[in-house]
Design an enzyme around this catalytic site. Sequence first.
Site, PDB file in Angstrom:
ATOM      1  CB  VAL A  49      75.255  49.438  96.382  1.00  0.00           C
ATOM      2  CG1 VAL A  49      75.857  50.261  95.256  1.00  0.00           C
ATOM      3  CG2 VAL A  49      73.807  49.083  96.067  1.00  0.00           C
TER       4      VAL A  49
ATOM      5  CG  HIS B 229      74.965  53.214 100.230  1.00  0.00           C
ATOM      6  ND1 HIS B 229      75.838  52.224  99.823  1.00  0.00           N
ATOM      7  CD2 HIS B 229      73.870  52.584 100.725  1.00  0.00           C
ATOM      8  CE1 HIS B 229      75.288  51.036 100.044  1.00  0.00           C
ATOM      9  NE2 HIS B 229      74.094  51.231 100.604  1.00  0.00           N
TER      10      HIS B 229
END
Length: 125
Positions: A106, A110
């Site tokens: 992604v 994160h």
Amino acid sequence: MTVDVTKPYDPDNIFAKILRGEIPSKKVYEDEWSYAFYDINAQAKTHILIVPKGAYVSWDDFSTKASAEEIAGFVRAVGKVARDSDLVEPGYRLLANVGHHAGQEVPHLHVHLFGGEPLGPMIAR
């Protein structure tokens, strides 16, 4: 498919949509800098994703472009989520994938927080 971290931030990535409330998530924690939620494809008993609210593709992008306040706020949020999840004493693992070789999927920074059970070796081959 892995992420090319040299490309510009894509505001249509799944984590951007979660941050905007367009995709539901099970919130663990939120403050002005960060949002944490349970991973829907958990790889451990406890598997939480922590994302900065700013538009950063990777750890490299974040560490280069984020303000000192954003960096401190994000790092503190990661620690708070671990403490609030009672993971400090038994131990936990943090993982931030950056780019193709690491398998980043992604294009939004994160951190994975894993815990709640023995996690085994650091890198499986």
